[in-house]
Design a protein around this motif. Structure first.
Motif, PDB file in Angstrom:
ATOM      1  N   HIS A   1       1.091   4.298  -2.789  1.00  0.00           N
ATOM      2  CA  HIS A   1       0.823   5.682  -2.390  1.00  0.00           C
ATOM      3  C   HIS A   1       2.044   6.586  -2.575  1.00  0.00           C
ATOM      4  O   HIS A   1       1.922   7.705  -3.082  1.00  0.00           O
ATOM      5  CB  HIS A   1       0.374   5.714  -0.926  1.00  0.00           C
ATOM      6  CG  HIS A   1      -0.128   7.054  -0.481  1.00  0.00           C
ATOM      7  ND1 HIS A   1      -1.327   7.580  -0.913  1.00  0.00           N
ATOM      8  CD2 HIS A   1       0.422   7.991   0.345  1.00  0.00           C
ATOM      9  CE1 HIS A   1      -1.504   8.772  -0.370  1.00  0.00           C
ATOM     10  NE2 HIS A   1      -0.456   9.050   0.395  1.00  0.00           N
ATOM     11  N   PHE A   2       3.237   6.086  -2.189  1.00  0.00           N
ATOM     12  CA  PHE A   2       4.426   6.937  -2.190  1.00  0.00           C
ATOM     13  C   PHE A   2       5.441   6.591  -3.291  1.00  0.00           C
ATOM     14  O   PHE A   2       6.386   7.342  -3.502  1.00  0.00           O
ATOM     15  CB  PHE A   2       5.138   6.860  -0.831  1.00  0.00           C
ATOM     16  CG  PHE A   2       4.338   7.437   0.304  1.00  0.00           C
ATOM     17  CD1 PHE A   2       4.207   8.809   0.457  1.00  0.00           C
ATOM     18  CD2 PHE A   2       3.708   6.603   1.216  1.00  0.00           C
ATOM     19  CE1 PHE A   2       3.478   9.342   1.504  1.00  0.00           C
ATOM     20  CE2 PHE A   2       2.973   7.125   2.275  1.00  0.00           C
ATOM     21  CZ  PHE A   2       2.851   8.497   2.413  1.00  0.00           C
TER      22      PHE A   2
ATOM     23  N   ARG B   1       0.839  -1.209   0.000  1.00  0.00           N
ATOM     24  CA  ARG B   1       0.000   0.000   0.000  1.00  0.00           C
ATOM     25  C   ARG B   1       0.867   1.250   0.000  1.00  0.00           C
ATOM     26  O   ARG B   1       0.562   2.239  -0.680  1.00  0.00           O
ATOM     27  CB  ARG B   1      -0.940  -0.016   1.207  1.00  0.00           C
ATOM     28  CG  ARG B   1      -2.088  -1.005   1.099  1.00  0.00           C
ATOM     29  CD  ARG B   1      -3.149  -0.756   2.157  1.00  0.00           C
ATOM     30  NE  ARG B   1      -2.666  -1.045   3.492  1.00  0.00           N
ATOM     31  CZ  ARG B   1      -2.742  -2.241   4.063  1.00  0.00           C
ATOM     32  NH1 ARG B   1      -3.294  -3.256   3.413  1.00  0.00           N
ATOM     33  NH2 ARG B   1      -2.284  -2.429   5.287  1.00  0.00           N
ATOM     34  N   ARG B   2       1.950   1.205   0.766  1.00  0.00           N
ATOM     35  CA  ARG B   2       2.865   2.351   0.779  1.00  0.00           C
ATOM     36  C   ARG B   2       3.497   2.551  -0.597  1.00  0.00           C
ATOM     37  O   ARG B   2       3.672   3.683  -1.057  1.00  0.00           O
ATOM     38  CB  ARG B   2       3.946   2.133   1.841  1.00  0.00           C
ATOM     39  CG  ARG B   2       4.795   3.366   2.073  1.00  0.00           C
ATOM     40  CD  ARG B   2       5.797   3.188   3.199  1.00  0.00           C
ATOM     41  NE  ARG B   2       6.497   4.436   3.410  1.00  0.00           N
ATOM     42  CZ  ARG B   2       6.215   5.319   4.337  1.00  0.00           C
ATOM     43  NH1 ARG B   2       5.211   5.093   5.180  1.00  0.00           N
ATOM     44  NH2 ARG B   2       6.900   6.446   4.457  1.00  0.00           N
TER      45      ARG B   2
END
Length: 199
Positions: A50-51, A46-47
């Motif tokens: 997102h990033f 997920r990170r």
């Protein structure tokens, strides 16, 4: 292995993933994390979404479950590094891998006396970013050992190219090629596997 007949103030800069090592430290770490700690894997995925990949790779290095043995290494390239060091040449490991992985790799390979450039929060240490870092770290020039298309800007600024893995000579551009430490193209293995065997 004979030393290069080139000025000694030219450093040897070497990539890790796919060059010094035959595998990719981060890719193997992702697989280990998915097997050992699937919830942490999903959180880091997920990170990543997102990033971005650079941030996720740095966080991956902080996951104990992602650590494991090194991929196999290129003995001839390690011999080249040791020959360079014995001749008084600087050796810079310019790694796209996070620092904890890179430090462990050079320690386990017995290369603890080399200099190390790694990505940080702001720079991924690939492509143009790696070329710029090497130009600062080695202002008198460098020779570069790499394996990937993304290394083309690094070779473009180098005084000599060392091709590794599945690298193509064309990626070195106008930079003279000094050595090749290549794997066979995968198509060769496929053709060999399809070739009928003798009865």
């Amino acid at each position: 292995m004979r030393p290069f007949d080139l000025p000694r103030d030219l450093a040897i800069a070497v990539d890790i993933d796919g060059t010094l090592l035959r595998g990719d430290l981060a890719a193997e770490a992702w697989i280990r994390l998915a097997r050992r700690a699937p919830r942490r894997f999903l959180a880091l995925l997920r990170r990543f979404l997102h990033f971005g990949a650079h941030d996720a790779k740095l966080r991956l290095a902080e996951e104990p479950a992602a650590h494991g043995p090194l991929p196999s290494f290129r003995a001839t390239l390690i011999a080249r590094i040791r020959t360079g060091r014995a001749a008084g040449r600087r050796v810079i490991i310019a790694a796209g891998a996070p620092r904890p992985y890179a430090e462990r790799a050079i320690d386990e390979l017995g290369l603890g006396d080399v200099e190390l450039l790694c990505p940080d929060e702001f720079s991924p240490m690939t492509g143009e970013a790696k070329a710029g870092s090497l130009l600062v770290a080695a202002p008198t020039g460098y020779l570069y050992a790499g394996d990937a298309r993304v290394d083309r800007p690094v070779w473009a600024h180098a005084e000599g190219a060392i091709m590794a893995g599945r690298a193509y000579d064309a990626w070195a551009g106008a930079t003279p090629i000094l050595e090749r430490h290549l794997d066979r193209p995968i198509v060769t293995d496929i053709i060999g596997a399809l070739r009928p065997t003798a009865a």
